[in-house]
Design a protein around this motif. Sequence first.
Motif, PDB file in Angstrom:
ATOM      1  N   SER A 136      -4.986  -0.318   2.070  1.00 19.30           N
ATOM      2  CA  SER A 136      -5.770  -0.423   1.408  1.00 19.30           C
ATOM      3  C   SER A 136      -5.474  -1.465  -0.261  1.00 19.30           C
ATOM      4  O   SER A 136      -3.913  -1.225   0.093  1.00 19.30           O
ATOM      5  N   LEU A 137      -5.781  -2.106  -0.192  1.00 23.86           N
ATOM      6  CA  LEU A 137      -5.543  -3.730  -0.693  1.00 23.86           C
ATOM      7  C   LEU A 137      -6.263  -4.394  -1.550  1.00 23.86           C
ATOM      8  O   LEU A 137      -6.747  -5.188  -1.494  1.00 23.86           O
TER       9      LEU A 137
ATOM     10  N   TYR B 168      -1.463  -6.176   5.050  1.00 22.72           N
ATOM     11  CA  TYR B 168      -0.278  -5.049   4.511  1.00 22.72           C
ATOM     12  C   TYR B 168      -0.995  -3.476   5.281  1.00 22.72           C
ATOM     13  O   TYR B 168      -2.281  -3.876   5.933  1.00 22.72           O
ATOM     14  N   ARG B 169       0.190  -2.555   5.180  1.00 19.29           N
ATOM     15  CA  ARG B 169      -0.080  -1.580   5.423  1.00 19.29           C
ATOM     16  C   ARG B 169       0.177  -0.830   3.627  1.00 19.29           C
ATOM     17  O   ARG B 169       1.458  -1.052   3.188  1.00 19.29           O
ATOM     18  N   SER B 170      -0.444   0.297   4.055  1.00 18.48           N
ATOM     19  CA  SER B 170       0.304   1.575   2.851  1.00 18.48           C
ATOM     20  C   SER B 170       0.139   2.644   3.702  1.00 18.48           C
ATOM     21  O   SER B 170       0.146   3.450   4.883  1.00 18.48           O
ATOM     22  N   TYR B 171       0.978   3.286   2.893  1.00 23.79           N
ATOM     23  CA  TYR B 171       1.581   4.753   3.131  1.00 23.79           C
ATOM     24  C   TYR B 171       1.173   5.599   2.265  1.00 23.79           C
ATOM     25  O   TYR B 171       2.252   5.008   1.179  1.00 23.79           O
TER      26      TYR B 171
ATOM     27  N   THR C  11       6.043  -2.376  -2.784  1.00 24.23           N
ATOM     28  CA  THR C  11       5.706  -1.081  -3.659  1.00 24.23           C
ATOM     29  C   THR C  11       6.297  -0.013  -3.313  1.00 24.23           C
ATOM     30  O   THR C  11       5.807  -0.107  -1.996  1.00 24.23           O
TER      31      THR C  11
ATOM     32  N   ASP D  98       4.451   6.257  -2.519  1.00 24.59           N
ATOM     33  CA  ASP D  98       2.950   5.475  -2.253  1.00 24.59           C
ATOM     34  C   ASP D  98       3.547   4.117  -1.609  1.00 24.59           C
ATOM     35  O   ASP D  98       4.730   3.396  -3.060  1.00 24.59           O
TER      36      ASP D  98
ATOM     37  N   THR E 188       3.175  -0.067   0.216  1.00 23.95           N
ATOM     38  CA  THR E 188       2.875  -0.736   0.442  1.00 23.95           C
ATOM     39  C   THR E 188       3.488  -2.067   0.963  1.00 23.95           C
ATOM     40  O   THR E 188       4.539  -1.873   0.127  1.00 23.95           O
TER      41      THR E 188
ATOM     42  N   CYS F 145       4.104  -5.481   3.217  1.00 23.03           N
ATOM     43  CA  CYS F 145       3.480  -6.950   3.864  1.00 23.03           C
ATOM     44  C   CYS F 145       4.668  -6.721   4.990  1.00 23.03           C
ATOM     45  O   CYS F 145       5.747  -7.525   5.511  1.00 23.03           O
TER      46      CYS F 145
END
Lengths: 250, 250
Positions: free
Chosen positions: A7-8, A43-46, A67, A110, A112, A114
């Motif tokens: 999600s971005l 992008y990936r988010s965890y 971030t 959390d 993010t 790149c």
Amino acid sequence: MASAMGSLHLDLKDCGNCPIRHRAVCSRCEADELEVLEDIKYYRSYEAGQPILWSGDHMEFVASVVTGIATLSQTMEDGRTQMVGLLLPSDFIGRPGRDIAQFDVVAVSDVTLCCFRRRPFEDLMTRTPHIGQRLLEMTLDELDSAREWMTVLGRKTAREKIASLLLIVARRDASLRQKLPGDGMSFDLPLTREAMSDYLGLTLETVSRQMSALKKAGIIVLEGKRRVVIPDLEGLVAETGDDMDGGVIA
Amino acid sequence: MASAMGSLHLDLKDCGNCPIRHRAVCSRCEADELEVLEDIKYYRSYEAGQPILWSGDHMEFVASVVTGIATLSQTMEDGRTQMVGLLLPSDFIGRPGRDIAQFDVVAVSDVTLCCFRRRPFEDLMTRTPHIGQRLLEMTLDELDSAREWMTVLGRKTAREKIASLLLIVARRDASLRQKLPGDGMSFDLPLTREAMSDYLGLTLETVSRQMSALKKAGIIVLEGKRRVVIPDLEGLVAETGDDMDGGVIA
DNA sequence: GAGGCCATTTGATCCTGGTCAAAGTCGCGC
DNA sequence: GCGCGACTTTGACCAGGATCAAATGGCCTC
């Protein structure tokens, strides 16, 4: 292996607005080089607590932390673990020329990332020297801090270790908000007692005891669960064992 | 600051005959690039025990270790010291972009360095990408080993630390003489008990006791003062705590 | 508000490795 | 050969931090 949330919201697509534009591996790139990077990045988010990589994983990408905070750690067969790095915004994950992860990477908050697929990134590196130059500079800096941390692990007492960790986090926090560290400053301590113990080579009980001792001595003040206030910075520095401690970090 | 002996008998002037030609920072260079390097390089020698650099020194040069062994270490004000690296032939000293030494460098055995004045070297690096690429690769490798050593310092017992050090030296020695480490192998241990303790974050008494314990247990055999025989390599590996230990190092 | 979950704190005890001290070994120069 | 100095080994004792265990507190759900 790691689950991406993908999600971005912000217009991160545009490198010009990127919060780590001036510190990350891409910071030296010219406009045309950025365009190439924009083409291959994603992008990936965890979520907090999620693993990003396990030691031994095949690494299909390298990445910059945009971030959040992640830890880099190593675990022995019997479960003893040692944190070997703290990954903060602009820090780099992975290395060109190696496709097997050497350490575990876990999102503490959390996170993010790149990401760049490894192959295209490696190709790009041979063509645009600015990336390699910046990566060399970042790697040399990390090597220096890893070596300084070796002294903390090998030679400092529990109390000195705790003070050293607090000082590092305090300085980094000050630098993030572009202020000088000073008396009365406060910051969030994003690590659990267990994470601190893994970083310091201690048990979580010892960490807790020494935090209580520093609080009782008036070196630190705890506000709620996560917030730390430093009434007297010199006092904290004195507790680290190395006095005069190399000045402010960029 | 450091006294140079400046003796060099062999025709080291010719990079083609250099013993570290294939591993050092210059290993990727083409013939024409080597010629430029040969113009700005010079040799320095240090006797065993001599300091090469003190932390805080102005560094007028960067260098490759050609022969001998040096240590990289940090000393706290009260005298506690921690070794943060072992510099072997082909290892690189100094870093482009920094002119103040961060750590102490001391010759353990007689040492010969291949030096480059820092400025010309930095200029050269921007012009010949091969040097920067190789330096990046070497720095990434060193970062990985520094991080692995952090686990040794933070989480291993005294006995495991000793076994880990012996195994590292054994493997490096085997790789130098282009053999696989195996049962019955032997090697010289170039470090005093004190140097070992500085590397391991222990006291020299503890090092001595654990060496005796490993000898009594038949894990190692000592021949004279400096020579160590490993009758059973698997046995030594088991003592390090991490079993299966990542295979052979180049 | 009760209950449960988790992180944290605190206490009691143990043990590894540090500290202090003395003796042993090796090599070297006189 | 003797004596000296550097390095190492060994011993006795101590203490810092680990281990095991229990209590406390915050937060979330129901």
